[in-house]
Each structure stands twice: as C-alpha cells, then as structure tokens.
Write a protein that holds these residues in place. Structure first.
Motif, short mmCIF file in Angstrom:
data_model
loop_
_atom_site.label_atom_id
_atom_site.label_comp_id
_atom_site.label_asym_id
_atom_site.label_seq_id
_atom_site.Cartn_x
_atom_site.Cartn_y
_atom_site.Cartn_z
N LEU A 104 7.17 -2.24 4.91
CA LEU A 104 7.11 -3.12 6.09
C LEU A 104 5.70 -3.60 6.37
CD1 LEU A 104 9.58 -1.28 8.51
CD2 LEU A 104 9.94 -3.45 7.31
N LEU A 105 4.72 -2.71 6.23
CA LEU A 105 3.33 -3.11 6.44
C LEU A 105 2.87 -4.09 5.36
CD1 LEU A 105 1.88 0.33 7.54
CD2 LEU A 105 2.04 -1.74 8.96
N GLY A 106 3.35 -3.90 4.13
CA GLY A 106 3.03 -4.85 3.06
C GLY A 106 3.58 -6.23 3.34
N LEU A 107 4.80 -6.28 3.89
CA LEU A 107 5.40 -7.57 4.27
C LEU A 107 4.64 -8.20 5.43
CD1 LEU A 107 9.18 -6.66 3.88
CD2 LEU A 107 7.72 -7.94 2.28
N ALA A 108 4.17 -7.37 6.37
CA ALA A 108 3.35 -7.89 7.48
C ALA A 108 2.05 -8.47 6.94
CB ALA A 108 3.07 -6.78 8.49
N ALA A 109 1.45 -7.78 5.98
CA ALA A 109 0.21 -8.28 5.37
C ALA A 109 0.48 -9.61 4.65
CB ALA A 109 -0.36 -7.25 4.39
N ALA A 110 1.60 -9.68 3.95
CA ALA A 110 1.94 -10.91 3.23
C ALA A 110 2.15 -12.08 4.19
CB ALA A 110 3.19 -10.69 2.38
N ALA A 111 2.63 -11.78 5.39
CA ALA A 111 2.81 -12.85 6.38
C ALA A 111 1.47 -13.46 6.78
CB ALA A 111 3.53 -12.30 7.62
N LEU A 112 0.40 -12.68 6.63
CA LEU A 112 -0.95 -13.18 6.95
C LEU A 112 -1.62 -13.84 5.75
CD1 LEU A 112 -2.18 -10.10 9.01
CD2 LEU A 112 -1.41 -12.32 9.90
N LEU A 113 -0.95 -13.85 4.62
CA LEU A 113 -1.48 -14.41 3.38
C LEU A 113 -0.86 -15.79 3.18
CD1 LEU A 113 -3.25 -13.44 0.96
CD2 LEU A 113 -1.15 -12.67 -0.11
N LYS A 114 -1.66 -16.81 3.34
CA LYS A 114 -1.17 -18.19 3.19
C LYS A 114 -1.16 -18.56 1.72
CE LYS A 114 -1.07 -18.33 7.59
NZ LYS A 114 -0.04 -17.46 8.06
N LEU A 167 2.61 7.33 -1.19
CA LEU A 167 3.70 6.37 -1.33
C LEU A 167 3.59 5.23 -0.33
CD1 LEU A 167 6.64 8.85 -1.99
CD2 LEU A 167 5.60 7.26 -3.63
N MET A 168 3.14 5.54 0.88
CA MET A 168 2.95 4.50 1.89
C MET A 168 1.91 3.49 1.41
SD MET A 168 1.81 5.04 5.80
CE MET A 168 1.29 3.69 6.80
N GLU A 196 8.91 11.36 2.95
CA GLU A 196 8.43 10.52 1.84
C GLU A 196 9.12 9.16 1.85
OE1 GLU A 196 9.00 12.90 -1.65
OE2 GLU A 196 7.33 14.23 -1.15
N LEU A 197 10.45 9.15 2.05
CA LEU A 197 11.17 7.88 2.11
C LEU A 197 10.73 7.04 3.31
CD1 LEU A 197 14.76 9.06 1.09
CD2 LEU A 197 13.10 7.80 -0.31
N GLY A 198 10.51 7.70 4.44
CA GLY A 198 10.02 7.00 5.63
C GLY A 198 8.64 6.40 5.40
N GLY A 199 7.77 7.15 4.75
CA GLY A 199 6.43 6.63 4.43
C GLY A 199 6.49 5.43 3.51
N ALA A 200 7.38 5.51 2.52
CA ALA A 200 7.55 4.38 1.60
C ALA A 200 8.10 3.16 2.34
CB ALA A 200 8.47 4.77 0.44
N ALA A 201 9.06 3.38 3.22
CA ALA A 201 9.65 2.26 3.99
C ALA A 201 8.60 1.64 4.92
CB ALA A 201 10.85 2.75 4.78
#
Length: 174
Positions: A68-78, A142-143, A59-64
């Motif tokens: 990380l994927l949310g931050l990657a998505a945000a990097a694509l959001l100008k 959670l992911m 569960e903690l790994g899925g949340a982590a």
C-alpha cells in the motif's frame, strides 16, 4: 532487531531515491533493478519466515502495508512521454522523497525503540502472542521490499498506459 533491518532499509532508500528523484527515464533496467535487489535481499535476510500463527499474520500484514505504501509512493511519481524523443520519464520531487524517508525513518525508529525504548513491553507482547524476533525482523524486511516492488509495479503500469496512449494518438494521426 539485528543489523539486517538497518541494511535493508538503507539499501532500499538509497536505491529508490537514487533512481527516482528528479526526471528519470523509465528503462528496462530501472524496472528490473528492484526485482534484483529483492531477489538478493530476501534470501539473505528472511531466514526463518513464520508459517503459522501471529508471526505469519504479522509478516503478511507488513507485506500488505508495504504494498500500500509503495502504491502511495507511485501516486506521487509522475510519468510522462517526451514528445520530441518518444522516451518515457518519471518525475519525483520533495513529497516523494519525504514519503520514502518518513516510512523508512519510522521503521528504523521502531527498530531502535525495540532495543532501547520499549524493549520490555514489546518482549511481553511477543511472548504473549508467540511472535519470534525473526518474524518481527522479517516483517520489517518484507515491508521494505514490497514497498519498493509495489512502487515499481505501479511505475511499470503507468509507463504502459502512457506508451499505449502515445501509440493510439500516433495511429489516429496517421
């Protein structure tokens, strides 16, 4: 896997793509909406979170991973400030949509595969490592939620940075 994984992923994908694709103003409600979605989804679908062992680690790994994927998505959001109005907007295009669709599609494929393609091997792994179906389901939920919240937190930080630069530029011009 139960219907909760399908519902959560569908809600997250519709919510994110519906509010982010194209040029969108960053408003308080846009930043609050994901927290409200999370506040509704987590108590509804995370019924018996693991408190120890491999289930908790999963569960903690899925949340982590979601974060990380949310931050990657945000990097694509100008994030930009419109000079004429001072309003701050985001712009998300095809790469942003592809990332979200790909990640959610992979989660759904895993859920489907768990029931139809690799049920026995997954069951053996779960038994060997004492992971419950609830822990596996919670991991996927959670992911999804942390991916959405990670993107929102990063968007809020980018908004603050753009607003701060605009404020400093305005002060220097005065």
């Amino acid at each position: 896997m139960d219907i909760s994984v399908w519902l959560v992923n569908g809600i997250v994908l519709a919510s994110v793509l519906g509010t982010d694709l194209g040029r969108r103003e960053v408003t308080k409600s846009r930043l609050l909406r994901p927290a409200i979605v999370a506040a509704v989804i987590v108590p509804l679908y995370v019924k018996h979170p693991a408190t120890s062992g491999t289930g908790l680690a999963l569960e903690l790994g899925g949340a982590a991973l979601g974060l990380l994927l949310g931050l990657a998505a945000a990097a694509l959001l100008k994030v930009r400030r419109e000079e004429a109005t001072g309003k701050i907007h985001t712009h998300a295009g095809a790469a942003y949509a592809a990332l979200w669709t790909g990640v959610i599609g992979a989660r759904l494929a895993f859920s489907y595969g768990a029931q139809h393609w690799f049920t026995e091997s997954l069951g053996r792994w779960m038994m060997t490592h004492q992971v419950t179906v609830d822990a596996l389901t919670d991991t996927l939920v959670l992911m999804a939620i942390t991916m959405m919240l990670g993107r929102t937190g990063a968007m809020a930080a980018k908004r603050g940075a753009v607003a701060g630069r605009a404020g400093r530029a305005h002060a220097l011009a005065a």
